[in-house]
Design an enzyme around this catalytic site. Structure first.
Site, short mmCIF file in Angstrom:
data_model
loop_
_atom_site.label_atom_id
_atom_site.label_comp_id
_atom_site.label_asym_id
_atom_site.label_seq_id
_atom_site.Cartn_x
_atom_site.Cartn_y
_atom_site.Cartn_z
N GLN A 45 0.82 -1.21 0.00
CA GLN A 45 0.00 0.00 0.00
C GLN A 45 0.86 1.27 0.00
O GLN A 45 0.55 2.26 0.66
CB GLN A 45 -0.96 -0.01 1.18
CG GLN A 45 -2.17 -0.90 0.99
CD GLN A 45 -3.05 -0.47 -0.17
OE1 GLN A 45 -3.13 0.71 -0.50
NE2 GLN A 45 -3.72 -1.43 -0.80
N SER A 46 1.93 1.25 -0.77
CA SER A 46 2.88 2.37 -0.78
C SER A 46 2.34 3.57 -1.55
O SER A 46 2.02 3.47 -2.74
CB SER A 46 4.19 1.91 -1.43
OG SER A 46 5.02 3.01 -1.72
N ASN A 47 2.27 4.72 -0.87
CA ASN A 47 1.94 5.97 -1.56
C ASN A 47 3.04 6.35 -2.55
O ASN A 47 2.77 6.88 -3.62
CB ASN A 47 1.78 7.11 -0.55
CG ASN A 47 0.64 6.89 0.42
OD1 ASN A 47 -0.42 6.43 0.03
ND2 ASN A 47 0.87 7.21 1.68
#
Length: 342
Positions: free
Chosen positions: A76-78
């Site tokens: 879930q890396s921005n």
């Protein structure tokens, strides 16, 4: 060495991002006057702080004739989402080394939020087990591409290289100009810190401005001592890149608070959820459970401890990340969040 305005730069961001007062929550807390810098509104691929950094890194990739940018981060890396968006906007391929580190993640976490957007931006996803060394995985991806005749450009985790941190040196100048136009002086700036590029860039920019405003990084990665050392080194490297003495920033200038991290990276505490709920109800501004929710919890905690007091102006830097709310939706169905007391 180039100055800040001489660095090659792509223009992805909607700048300047808004700077606005938080009147309802300031009254609710009864302490300092709180303001927010809306770097969730940078525009590219739902926005966020990494876009400022990627303006410089993507420009460097194009200058080096890259055909594909490669970077790494959790599922879930921005940062991965914004890198995929920036690569698409620049006409480059993007490969993401995705660290699948949460064993108890549900279906929404694995299919929604940032990972959904990565796929929409047509990123190539290389999923690796949690605990995989990112540098080794990135080098393997780059080597495979070179063997195929492509030209890779590696972007470090969080875009936290001196060239990326230059984006937040520039943001410091932007904040200073906006504050001057409003007749303001900020006594403190609070934001999420992890890979270190945002805080390092802010520190470099403040050193150039000779600003006495204290920058408080709320650690979301840990351990805090390692984050602090990394921020200091990166801030000095950024000053050197910009042609200035690196001793303008000393270790005691780097403030990292490690007691709001909860159970660890990507694991929001009850306090995190309460902080998200409070800002949503009071100001209709959304935070995320991984970065900005913990950072705002940190700001509230510093107010509770009397670090920030009535009459001061405190700026919260919103670094984005709302896309991951949809990946963590189950947290809100599991419990009653409710208001947080001052």
């Amino acid at each position: 060495m180039p100055s800040l305005d001489q660095l090659p730069r792509e223009r992805f961001c909607h700048l300047p991002t808004p700077l606005q007062r938080l009147p309802r929550i300031s009254r609710h807390l009864g302490g300092p006057d709180l303001w927010i810098k809306r770097d969730d509104c940078t525009g590219l691929g739902l926005g966020g702080n990494k876009t400022r950094k990627l303006e410089y890194l993507i420009a460097d990739a194009l200058r080096h004739g890259a055909t594909r940018v490669i970077t790494a981060g959790p599922l879930q890396s921005n940062h991965c989402r914004q890198t995929a968006a920036a690569a698409a906007a620049a006409g480059l391929e993007c490969e993401l080394v995705i660290d699948d580190r949460l064993d108890d993640a549900d279906h929404a976490y694995r299919t929604n939020g940032n990972i959904l957007l990565d796929r929409l931006f047509h990123a190539i996803l290389r999923v690796v087990p949690g605990g995989t060394d990112a540098e080794t995985a990135l080098e393997e991806a780059a080597r495979e591409l070179r063997d195929q005749g492509g030209v890779p450009y590696r972007i470090p985790v969080g875009a936290s290289a001196p060239l990326g941190a230059a984006g937040y040196a520039n943001a410091s100048l932007e904040i200073h100009a906006q504050a001057q136009a409003l007749g303001l002086r900020f006594d403190g700036i609070v934001h999420a810190t992890g890979s270190g590029g945002t805080q390092a860039g802010l520190l470099a920019g403040h050193a150039l401005l000779r600003s006495s405003t204290r920058i408080h990084g709320i650690d979301i990665l840990g351990p805090a001592a390692a984050v602090q050392a990394n921020v200091h080194a990166l801030a000095q490297q950024t000053l050197h890149l910009l042609g200035h003495r690196d001793d303008l920033i000393q270790p005691e200038d780097v403030h990292v608070h490690g007691d709001f991290i909860g159970a660890g990276f990507g694991k929001p505490s009850a306090r995190t959820l309460q902080a998200i709920d409070l800002l949503a109800r009071q100001e209709a501004i959304l935070l995320d459970p991984v970065h900005t929710g913990k950072a705002f919890d940190g700001l509230l905690g510093l107010v509770e401890r009397g670090v920030f007091t009535k009459g001061q102006n405190i700026l919260f830097l919103h670094t984005g990340g709302q896309a991951s709310l949809f990946a963590y939706a189950g947290l809100w169905s599991q419990q009653e969040v409710g208001y947080r007391s001052p």
